[in-house]
Design an enzyme around this catalytic site. Structure first.
Site, mmCIF file in Angstrom:
data_model
loop_
_atom_site.group_PDB
_atom_site.id
_atom_site.type_symbol
_atom_site.label_atom_id
_atom_site.label_comp_id
_atom_site.label_asym_id
_atom_site.label_seq_id
_atom_site.Cartn_x
_atom_site.Cartn_y
_atom_site.Cartn_z
ATOM 1 N N ASP A 67 43.057 -4.854 -6.113
ATOM 2 C CA ASP A 67 43.854 -3.665 -6.383
ATOM 3 C C ASP A 67 45.329 -3.852 -6.036
ATOM 4 O OD1 ASP A 67 43.384 -3.819 -3.659
ATOM 5 O OD2 ASP A 67 42.275 -1.947 -3.523
ATOM 6 N N ASP A 136 36.545 6.650 3.469
ATOM 7 C CA ASP A 136 35.884 7.566 2.530
ATOM 8 C C ASP A 136 34.869 6.834 1.645
ATOM 9 O OD1 ASP A 136 37.542 6.088 0.901
ATOM 10 O OD2 ASP A 136 38.569 7.800 -0.006
HETATM 11 C C1 GLP Z 1 42.674 -0.367 1.355
HETATM 12 C C2 GLP Z 1 42.239 -1.324 0.266
HETATM 13 C C3 GLP Z 1 40.769 -1.606 0.310
HETATM 14 C C4 GLP Z 1 40.364 -1.925 1.742
HETATM 15 C C5 GLP Z 1 40.601 -0.726 2.591
HETATM 16 C C6 GLP Z 1 40.148 -0.886 4.039
HETATM 17 O O1 GLP Z 1 42.598 0.965 0.998
HETATM 18 N N1 GLP Z 1 42.577 -0.861 -1.039
HETATM 19 O O2 GLP Z 1 40.454 -2.670 -0.570
HETATM 20 O O3 GLP Z 1 39.013 -2.294 1.782
HETATM 21 O O4 GLP Z 1 42.001 -0.511 2.573
HETATM 22 O O5 GLP Z 1 41.184 -1.374 4.805
HETATM 23 P P1 GLP Z 1 41.113 -1.839 6.297
HETATM 24 O O6 GLP Z 1 40.468 -3.173 6.252
HETATM 25 O O7 GLP Z 1 42.541 -1.922 6.732
HETATM 26 O O8 GLP Z 1 40.322 -0.832 7.024
#
Ligand code: GLP
Length: 236
Positions: A67, A136
Protein backbone atom coordinates in the site's frame (compact mmCIF):
# COMPACT_ATOMS: atom_id res chain seq x y z
CA UNK A 1 -2.92 -22.27 10.46
CA UNK A 2 0.37 -22.05 12.21
CA UNK A 3 -0.07 -19.63 15.17
CA UNK A 4 3.18 -18.91 16.97
CA UNK A 5 3.39 -16.87 20.17
CA UNK A 6 6.83 -15.59 21.13
CA UNK A 7 8.01 -13.66 24.19
CA UNK A 8 9.81 -10.74 22.63
CA UNK A 9 9.75 -8.45 19.64
CA UNK A 10 13.30 -9.58 18.90
CA UNK A 11 12.23 -13.20 18.68
CA UNK A 12 9.37 -12.23 16.40
CA UNK A 13 11.79 -10.46 14.07
CA UNK A 14 14.19 -13.39 14.07
CA UNK A 15 11.51 -15.96 13.28
CA UNK A 16 9.86 -13.83 10.59
CA UNK A 17 13.20 -13.02 8.94
CA UNK A 18 14.11 -16.72 8.96
CA UNK A 19 10.87 -17.57 7.17
CA UNK A 20 11.48 -14.88 4.54
CA UNK A 21 15.12 -15.97 4.21
CA UNK A 22 14.02 -19.59 3.64
CA UNK A 23 11.70 -18.41 0.88
CA UNK A 24 14.53 -16.51 -0.83
CA UNK A 25 16.90 -19.47 -0.47
CA UNK A 26 14.36 -21.97 -1.81
CA UNK A 27 13.32 -19.73 -4.72
CA UNK A 28 15.94 -17.05 -5.47
CA UNK A 29 13.69 -15.42 -8.09
CA UNK A 30 10.63 -15.32 -5.83
CA UNK A 31 8.08 -12.53 -5.53
CA UNK A 32 7.87 -11.17 -1.99
CA UNK A 33 4.86 -9.18 -0.88
CA UNK A 34 6.09 -6.66 1.65
CA UNK A 35 4.53 -4.52 4.36
CA UNK A 36 5.27 -1.32 6.24
CA UNK A 37 4.51 -0.25 9.82
CA UNK A 38 6.63 -0.56 12.93
CA UNK A 39 6.17 -4.34 13.29
CA UNK A 40 8.34 -5.40 10.31
CA UNK A 41 11.26 -3.15 11.28
CA UNK A 42 13.01 -5.85 13.32
CA UNK A 43 12.40 -8.42 10.59
CA UNK A 44 13.91 -6.11 7.98
CA UNK A 45 16.90 -5.41 10.23
CA UNK A 46 17.70 -9.12 10.48
CA UNK A 47 17.25 -9.63 6.73
CA UNK A 48 19.70 -6.79 6.11
CA UNK A 49 22.17 -8.39 8.52
CA UNK A 50 21.92 -11.77 6.79
CA UNK A 51 22.43 -10.11 3.44
CA UNK A 52 25.46 -8.15 4.68
CA UNK A 53 26.94 -11.37 6.08
CA UNK A 54 26.64 -12.91 2.61
CA UNK A 55 24.07 -15.44 3.80
CA UNK A 56 21.24 -14.15 1.67
CA UNK A 57 21.07 -12.98 -1.93
CA UNK A 58 18.18 -10.76 -3.02
CA UNK A 59 19.51 -10.10 -6.52
CA UNK A 60 16.87 -12.30 -8.16
CA UNK A 61 13.97 -11.22 -5.94
CA UNK A 62 11.06 -9.01 -6.98
CA UNK A 63 9.00 -7.23 -4.34
CA UNK A 64 5.51 -5.80 -4.37
CA UNK A 65 4.35 -3.67 -1.48
CA UNK A 66 0.88 -3.64 -0.08
CA UNK A 67 0.00 0.00 0.00
CA UNK A 68 0.82 3.70 -0.16
CA UNK A 69 -0.66 6.93 1.15
CA UNK A 70 -2.54 8.95 -1.45
CA UNK A 71 -0.85 12.23 -2.29
CA UNK A 72 2.60 11.33 -0.95
CA UNK A 73 5.45 11.21 -3.41
CA UNK A 74 8.11 8.53 -2.88
CA UNK A 75 10.54 11.17 -1.63
CA UNK A 76 8.19 12.15 1.23
CA UNK A 77 9.60 10.78 4.48
CA UNK A 78 6.27 9.29 5.52
CA UNK A 79 5.58 7.60 2.20
CA UNK A 80 5.78 3.86 2.19
CA UNK A 81 8.17 3.94 -0.79
CA UNK A 82 10.55 6.02 1.34
CA UNK A 83 10.05 3.63 4.28
CA UNK A 84 10.95 0.62 2.15
CA UNK A 85 13.95 2.31 0.53
CA UNK A 86 15.27 3.41 3.91
CA UNK A 87 14.55 0.36 6.04
CA UNK A 88 15.15 -2.44 3.59
CA UNK A 89 15.95 -1.87 -0.07
CA UNK A 90 19.02 0.31 0.54
CA UNK A 91 20.38 -2.34 2.92
CA UNK A 92 20.03 -5.44 0.76
CA UNK A 93 21.20 -6.31 -2.75
CA UNK A 94 17.76 -6.19 -4.34
CA UNK A 95 17.54 -4.55 -7.77
CA UNK A 96 15.56 -1.37 -7.05
CA UNK A 97 13.91 -1.66 -10.48
CA UNK A 98 12.34 -4.86 -9.25
CA UNK A 99 10.77 -3.26 -6.17
CA UNK A 100 7.20 -2.08 -6.61
CA UNK A 101 5.02 0.10 -4.40
CA UNK A 102 1.67 1.40 -5.65
CA UNK A 103 1.89 5.08 -6.57
CA UNK A 104 0.03 7.42 -4.25
CA UNK A 105 0.41 10.30 -6.66
CA UNK A 106 -1.01 8.65 -9.76
CA UNK A 107 -3.63 10.96 -11.29
CA UNK A 108 -6.13 8.13 -11.50
CA UNK A 109 -5.79 5.81 -8.52
CA UNK A 110 -8.33 3.38 -9.94
CA UNK A 111 -6.25 2.96 -13.08
CA UNK A 112 -3.11 2.67 -10.96
CA UNK A 113 -4.85 -0.12 -9.03
CA UNK A 114 -5.71 -2.00 -12.22
CA UNK A 115 -2.15 -1.67 -13.46
CA UNK A 116 -0.79 -2.87 -10.11
CA UNK A 117 -3.00 -5.97 -10.24
CA UNK A 118 -1.85 -6.65 -13.80
CA UNK A 119 1.76 -6.27 -12.70
CA UNK A 120 1.28 -8.82 -9.90
CA UNK A 121 -0.48 -11.19 -12.29
CA UNK A 122 2.31 -10.78 -14.82
CA UNK A 123 4.84 -11.70 -12.16
CA UNK A 124 2.94 -14.96 -11.61
CA UNK A 125 1.51 -13.86 -8.26
CA UNK A 126 3.14 -13.54 -4.86
CA UNK A 127 5.14 -16.38 -3.34
CA UNK A 128 5.20 -15.07 0.22
CA UNK A 129 3.13 -12.16 1.50
CA UNK A 130 4.23 -10.46 4.70
CA UNK A 131 1.40 -8.73 6.55
CA UNK A 132 0.93 -6.64 9.65
CA UNK A 133 -2.50 -6.02 11.13
CA UNK A 134 -4.16 -2.74 12.07
CA UNK A 135 -5.98 -2.32 15.39
CA UNK A 136 -9.21 -2.35 13.37
CA UNK A 137 -8.22 -5.58 11.62
CA UNK A 138 -7.01 -4.04 8.37
CA UNK A 139 -4.43 -5.79 6.23
CA UNK A 140 -2.59 -3.53 3.83
CA UNK A 141 -5.07 -0.67 3.98
CA UNK A 142 -8.11 -2.88 3.43
CA UNK A 143 -10.32 -1.22 6.02
CA UNK A 144 -13.44 -2.75 7.65
CA UNK A 145 -16.26 -2.59 5.12
CA UNK A 146 -19.47 -4.36 4.17
CA UNK A 147 -17.57 -6.29 1.48
CA UNK A 148 -14.08 -7.62 0.82
CA UNK A 149 -12.66 -5.67 -2.14
CA UNK A 150 -10.79 -7.89 -4.55
CA UNK A 151 -8.87 -5.34 -6.60
CA UNK A 152 -6.16 -2.87 -5.70
CA UNK A 153 -8.15 0.25 -4.88
CA UNK A 154 -8.25 3.70 -3.34
CA UNK A 155 -9.56 3.68 0.21
CA UNK A 156 -10.60 6.29 2.77
CA UNK A 157 -8.77 5.52 5.99
CA UNK A 158 -10.67 4.85 9.20
CA UNK A 159 -10.37 7.31 12.05
CA UNK A 160 -8.66 4.61 14.20
CA UNK A 161 -6.04 4.06 11.46
CA UNK A 162 -5.38 7.78 11.17
CA UNK A 163 -5.00 7.99 14.95
CA UNK A 164 -2.71 4.93 15.07
CA UNK A 165 -0.51 6.23 12.27
CA UNK A 166 -0.41 9.85 13.50
CA UNK A 167 2.65 8.93 15.59
CA UNK A 168 4.76 9.00 12.43
CA UNK A 169 3.62 12.50 11.42
CA UNK A 170 4.09 15.80 13.24
CA UNK A 171 0.33 16.05 13.74
CA UNK A 172 -2.78 13.99 13.09
CA UNK A 173 -3.93 16.54 10.50
CA UNK A 174 -0.97 15.64 8.34
CA UNK A 175 -1.92 11.97 7.99
CA UNK A 176 -3.37 11.49 4.50
CA UNK A 177 -7.03 10.52 4.67
CA UNK A 178 -6.82 8.32 1.61
CA UNK A 179 -4.53 5.54 0.47
CA UNK A 180 -4.17 2.95 -2.25
CA UNK A 181 -4.02 -0.67 -1.19
CA UNK A 182 -3.52 -4.06 -2.73
CA UNK A 183 -6.90 -5.78 -2.73
CA UNK A 184 -7.84 -9.10 -1.17
CA UNK A 185 -7.46 -11.10 -4.38
CA UNK A 186 -3.70 -10.67 -4.71
CA UNK A 187 -3.26 -11.14 -0.95
CA UNK A 188 -5.34 -14.30 -0.71
CA UNK A 189 -3.77 -15.73 -3.87
CA UNK A 190 -0.27 -15.44 -2.39
CA UNK A 191 1.12 -18.94 -2.02
CA UNK A 192 2.12 -18.34 1.59
CA UNK A 193 1.12 -15.69 4.11
CA UNK A 194 3.13 -14.54 7.10
CA UNK A 195 1.31 -12.17 9.45
CA UNK A 196 3.26 -10.54 12.25
CA UNK A 197 1.81 -8.60 15.17
CA UNK A 198 3.36 -7.05 18.22
CA UNK A 199 1.93 -5.58 21.42
CA UNK A 200 -1.03 -5.93 23.79
CA UNK A 201 -3.15 -3.65 21.62
CA UNK A 202 -3.21 -6.29 18.86
CA UNK A 203 -4.39 -9.16 21.05
CA UNK A 204 -8.15 -8.58 20.80
CA UNK A 205 -8.15 -8.04 17.05
CA UNK A 206 -6.07 -11.19 16.46
CA UNK A 207 -8.59 -13.15 18.50
CA UNK A 208 -11.45 -11.75 16.38
CA UNK A 209 -9.62 -12.25 13.09
CA UNK A 210 -8.60 -15.85 13.63
CA UNK A 211 -11.22 -17.21 16.03
CA UNK A 212 -14.27 -15.22 14.98
CA UNK A 213 -16.40 -15.44 11.84
CA UNK A 214 -15.00 -14.50 8.42
CA UNK A 215 -16.37 -10.98 8.20
CA UNK A 216 -15.36 -8.02 5.98
CA UNK A 217 -15.76 -5.83 9.08
CA UNK A 218 -12.65 -7.68 10.32
CA UNK A 219 -10.64 -7.71 7.07
CA UNK A 220 -7.87 -10.02 8.32
CA UNK A 221 -10.48 -12.72 9.01
CA UNK A 222 -10.39 -13.58 5.29
CA UNK A 223 -7.03 -15.24 6.00
CA UNK A 224 -8.93 -18.08 7.67
CA UNK A 225 -9.73 -19.21 4.12
CA UNK A 226 -6.07 -19.39 3.09
CA UNK A 227 -4.36 -22.80 3.21
CA UNK A 228 -0.90 -21.63 4.29
CA UNK A 229 -0.88 -18.90 6.94
CA UNK A 230 1.68 -18.42 9.68
CA UNK A 231 0.94 -15.85 12.39
CA UNK A 232 3.69 -14.75 14.75
CA UNK A 233 2.54 -12.72 17.75
CA UNK A 234 4.64 -11.14 20.43
CA UNK A 235 2.68 -9.49 23.22
CA UNK A 236 5.68 -7.50 24.46
C1 GLP B 1 -0.36 0.49 8.47
C2 GLP B 1 -0.12 -0.33 7.22
C3 GLP B 1 -0.42 -1.78 7.43
C4 GLP B 1 0.23 -2.25 8.73
C5 GLP B 1 -0.38 -1.51 9.87
C6 GLP B 1 0.13 -1.95 11.24
O1 GLP B 1 -1.65 0.97 8.59
N1 GLP B 1 -0.87 0.14 6.11
O2 GLP B 1 0.04 -2.53 6.32
O3 GLP B 1 0.05 -3.63 8.88
O4 GLP B 1 -0.04 -0.15 9.67
O5 GLP B 1 1.22 -1.20 11.60
P1 GLP B 1 2.14 -1.42 12.85
O6 GLP B 1 3.01 -2.56 12.48
O7 GLP B 1 2.91 -0.14 12.97
O8 GLP B 1 1.26 -1.70 13.99
Amino acid sequence: MNYIVVDTYEELGKKASNIIASQVIMKPNCVLGLATGSTPLGTYKYLAEMCAAGELDFSGVTSVNLDEYAGLDGSHEQSYRYFMDTNLFSKINIDRDKTFVPSGIAEDLEKEGQEYDRLIEGLGGIDLQLLGIGVDGHIGFNEPDSVFTAETHAVELDESTIEANARFFSSKDEVPRWAITMGMKSIIQAKKILLIANGQNKKAILEKAFNGPVDPMVPASILQLHPDVTVIFSEN
